[in-house]
Every structure is written in structure tokens, then in C-alpha cells.
Design an enzyme around this catalytic site. Structure first.
Site, PDB file in Angstrom:
ATOM      1  N   HIS A  18      -4.233   4.875   4.986  1.00 15.57           N
ATOM      2  CA  HIS A  18      -4.877   5.967   4.233  1.00 15.57           C
ATOM      3  C   HIS A  18      -6.326   5.595   3.903  1.00 15.57           C
ATOM      4  O   HIS A  18      -7.238   6.402   4.049  1.00 15.57           O
ATOM      5  CB  HIS A  18      -4.162   6.204   2.890  1.00 15.57           C
ATOM      6  CG  HIS A  18      -2.756   6.720   3.000  1.00 15.57           C
ATOM      7  ND1 HIS A  18      -1.698   6.141   2.337  1.00 15.57           N
ATOM      8  CD2 HIS A  18      -2.247   7.780   3.670  1.00 15.57           C
ATOM      9  CE1 HIS A  18      -0.597   6.826   2.592  1.00 15.57           C
ATOM     10  NE2 HIS A  18      -0.892   7.826   3.398  1.00 15.57           N
ATOM     11  N   LYS A  42      10.215  15.688  -1.729  1.00 13.49           N
ATOM     12  CA  LYS A  42      10.251  14.220  -1.705  1.00 13.49           C
ATOM     13  C   LYS A  42      10.461  13.654  -3.095  1.00 13.49           C
ATOM     14  O   LYS A  42       9.885  14.146  -4.072  1.00 13.49           O
ATOM     15  CB  LYS A  42       8.932  13.670  -1.134  1.00 13.49           C
ATOM     16  CG  LYS A  42       8.806  13.814   0.359  1.00 13.49           C
ATOM     17  CD  LYS A  42       7.558  13.083   0.869  1.00 13.49           C
ATOM     18  CE  LYS A  42       7.334  13.319   2.349  1.00 13.49           C
ATOM     19  NZ  LYS A  42       6.055  12.754   2.811  1.00 13.49           N
ATOM     20  N   ARG A  91      -0.986   9.596  13.595  1.00 12.93           N
ATOM     21  CA  ARG A  91      -0.566   8.296  14.131  1.00 12.93           C
ATOM     22  C   ARG A  91       0.066   8.522  15.501  1.00 12.93           C
ATOM     23  O   ARG A  91      -0.619   8.672  16.488  1.00 12.93           O
ATOM     24  CB  ARG A  91       0.427   7.613  13.179  1.00 12.93           C
ATOM     25  CG  ARG A  91      -0.224   7.024  11.962  1.00 12.93           C
ATOM     26  CD  ARG A  91       0.760   6.850  10.836  1.00 12.93           C
ATOM     27  NE  ARG A  91       1.211   8.158  10.364  1.00 12.93           N
ATOM     28  CZ  ARG A  91       1.990   8.339   9.312  1.00 12.93           C
ATOM     29  NH1 ARG A  91       2.443   7.303   8.648  1.00 12.93           N
ATOM     30  NH2 ARG A  91       2.337   9.550   8.928  1.00 12.93           N
ATOM     31  N   SER A 129       3.761   4.830   4.299  1.00 11.61           N
ATOM     32  CA  SER A 129       4.172   4.445   2.945  1.00 11.61           C
ATOM     33  C   SER A 129       5.665   4.102   2.941  1.00 11.61           C
ATOM     34  O   SER A 129       6.082   3.142   2.293  1.00 11.61           O
ATOM     35  CB  SER A 129       3.914   5.587   1.960  1.00 11.61           C
ATOM     36  OG  SER A 129       2.546   5.873   1.905  1.00 11.61           O
TER      37      SER A 129
HETATM   38  P1  ADP Z   1       2.383  13.470   3.543  1.00 14.51           P
HETATM   39  O1  ADP Z   1       3.554  13.544   2.622  1.00 14.51           O
HETATM   40  O2  ADP Z   1       1.431  14.604   3.437  1.00 14.51           O
HETATM   41  O3  ADP Z   1       2.691  13.143   4.970  1.00 14.51           O
HETATM   42  P2  ADP Z   1       1.277  10.823   3.368  1.00 14.51           P
HETATM   43  O4  ADP Z   1       0.775  10.152   2.146  1.00 14.51           O
HETATM   44  O5  ADP Z   1       2.455  10.222   4.053  1.00 14.51           O
HETATM   45  O6  ADP Z   1       1.526  12.296   2.922  1.00 14.51           O
HETATM   46  O7  ADP Z   1       0.100  10.980   4.418  1.00 14.51           O
HETATM   47  C1  ADP Z   1      -1.078  11.687   4.155  1.00 14.51           C
HETATM   48  C2  ADP Z   1      -1.855  11.837   5.441  1.00 14.51           C
HETATM   49  O8  ADP Z   1      -2.297  10.560   5.888  1.00 14.51           O
HETATM   50  C3  ADP Z   1      -1.076  12.436   6.609  1.00 14.51           C
HETATM   51  O9  ADP Z   1      -1.947  13.260   7.367  1.00 14.51           O
HETATM   52  C4  ADP Z   1      -0.660  11.227   7.410  1.00 14.51           C
HETATM   53  O10 ADP Z   1      -0.460  11.543   8.773  1.00 14.51           O
HETATM   54  C5  ADP Z   1      -1.863  10.331   7.211  1.00 14.51           C
HETATM   55  N1  ADP Z   1      -1.528   8.920   7.383  1.00 14.51           N
HETATM   56  C6  ADP Z   1      -0.556   8.213   6.771  1.00 14.51           C
HETATM   57  N2  ADP Z   1      -0.518   6.936   7.206  1.00 14.51           N
HETATM   58  C7  ADP Z   1      -1.503   6.824   8.128  1.00 14.51           C
HETATM   59  C8  ADP Z   1      -1.960   5.767   8.984  1.00 14.51           C
HETATM   60  N3  ADP Z   1      -1.387   4.553   8.973  1.00 14.51           N
HETATM   61  N4  ADP Z   1      -2.995   6.020   9.824  1.00 14.51           N
HETATM   62  C9  ADP Z   1      -3.549   7.266   9.853  1.00 14.51           C
HETATM   63  N5  ADP Z   1      -3.162   8.301   9.094  1.00 14.51           N
HETATM   64  C10 ADP Z   1      -2.149   8.094   8.251  1.00 14.51           C
END
Ligand code: ADP
Length: 160
Positions: A18, A42, A91, A129
Site C-alpha cells: 500500500h 469484512k 497485483r 493484508s
Molecule cells: P480492499 O478491501 O479495498 O481490497 P485493501 O486494503 O486490501 O482494500 O487494498 C486497497 C487497494 O490496494 C486495492 O486496490 C488493492 O488491490 C491494493 N493493494 C493491496 N495490496 C497491494 C500490493 N501489495 N501491491 C499493490 N496494490 C495493492
């Protein structure tokens, strides 16, 4: 006119993946608002306040980045901030389907706002996460995957 963008997500907790997206967006746009959303589907490990605090702490050196939270429709929030775009990260192919659907839906809600995707840095391609939480709860090594502060917060959560 200032180019404001919103990076919405659960950030439960924020990872280096992130953070990489946040830093790259901050180099391109005038102002990046990292917005933690309340996802009713969630059950988060960290409370909204904890997630916001961790994000604030790990982005404090980035002058044009701010952290906020919201509930309800992302597009309503984006509109209220007068943002021009939603930032999301991609990803693997598995991210594509959901992101594609969401981007099209958001376009339907407001044609003036774009969804802009940042391709993950290869270092973080397998980082999420949930993966971090899985490893952390069994005391596995998460060095390099999350900022030190987040590592400490995870240790406390799992009482390791
Ligand atoms: P959500 O519940 O919206 O998926 P996340 O916190 O899991 O929330 O992710 C927020 C955004 O960040 C999403 O667009 C996700 O694809 C992106 N993201 C999460 N991890 C990574 C990573 N390792 N590399 C690039 N983008 C990421």
C-alpha cells in the site's frame, strides 16, 4: 486547479505494498487522500481508528498525503473531496475482475471521475493484508512486508 485523488481501501493493516502505491501517487498528484472505508462485508482485525492512526504515522513524512475514513459510497466521498480520480493497486490477474467491475460501476455513478490503477512493484506482488495477518498470527517473519510500527501493532494484537 489542485489535482486531488482518493486511495480507498480497508488497510487492515497498511502494508509496504500500500505504502508503495501511496508514495508513487504522491509523486504524480498534488494531494492524495488515503481513505479507510467501513466495509460491512469484512470483519477487521484493527479498528477504524487504529487503521487510520497507523496510516497517519507511516505517511507523516509525505507532505501531500492525508488520511481519512468514510462509510457509504466511495463515489459520494470522492465527490465531497472534489477529487478527480480513485487510485487502486493491481497485483495478480485475480485482482482484475473485481477492480474492473468496481471501476465500471463507479464510472456509471460519476462519469467525471476516473479510476487509475498502479501496477504493484514486483516485490509486493504477493503481499496482502490478509497474508500478513496469517503469517503474523503464527509468529512468522514479516520483516520487509510492513512498516516496523505495523509489525509491533500486529505483535500486540496477537499477544506474541
Ligand atoms: P480492499 O478491501 O479495498 O481490497 P485493501 O486494503 O486490501 O482494500 O487494498 C486497497 C487497494 O490496494 C486495492 O486496490 C488493492 O488491490 C491494493 N493493494 C493491496 N495490496 C497491494 C500490493 N501489495 N501491491 C499493490 N496494490 C495493492
Amino acid at each position: 486547479m489542485q489535482q486531488i485523488v482518493v486511495y480507498p481501501g480497508s488497510f487492515d493493516p497498511v502494508t509496504n505494498g500500500h505504502l508503495d502505491i501511496i508514495k508513487r501517487s504522491a509523486q504524480i498528484f498534488d494531494q492524495v487522500i488515503v481513505a479507510v472505508f467501513k466495509n460491512p462485508q469484512k470483519q477487521p482485525l484493527f479498528t477504524m481508528e487504529e487503521r487510520v492512526d497507523l496510516l497517519k504515522e507511516v505517511t507523516k513524512e509525505l507532505d501531500n498525503v492525508s488520511v481519512d475514513s468514510f462509510s457509504g459510497l466511495t463515489m459520494d466521498y470522492v465527490r465531497s473531496k472534489k477529487a478527480i480520480a480513485i487510485i487502486r493497486g493491481l497485483r495478480a490477474v485475480s485482482d482484475f475482475e473485481g477492480e474492473f467491475q468496481m471501476a465500471l460501476l463507479n464510472k456509471e455513478l460519476n462519469r467525471e471521475v476516473e479510476t487509475i490503477f498502479f501496477m504493484t512493484d514486483i516485490k509486493y506482488a504477493y503481499l496482502s493484508s490478509s497474508a500478513v495477518k496469517e503469517v503474523a498470527q503464527f509468529g512468522g517473519n514479516i520483516d520487509g512486508l510492513v512498516p516496523d510500527l505495523v509489525k509491533k501493532a500486529l505483535k500486540e494484537k496477537y499477544a506474541l
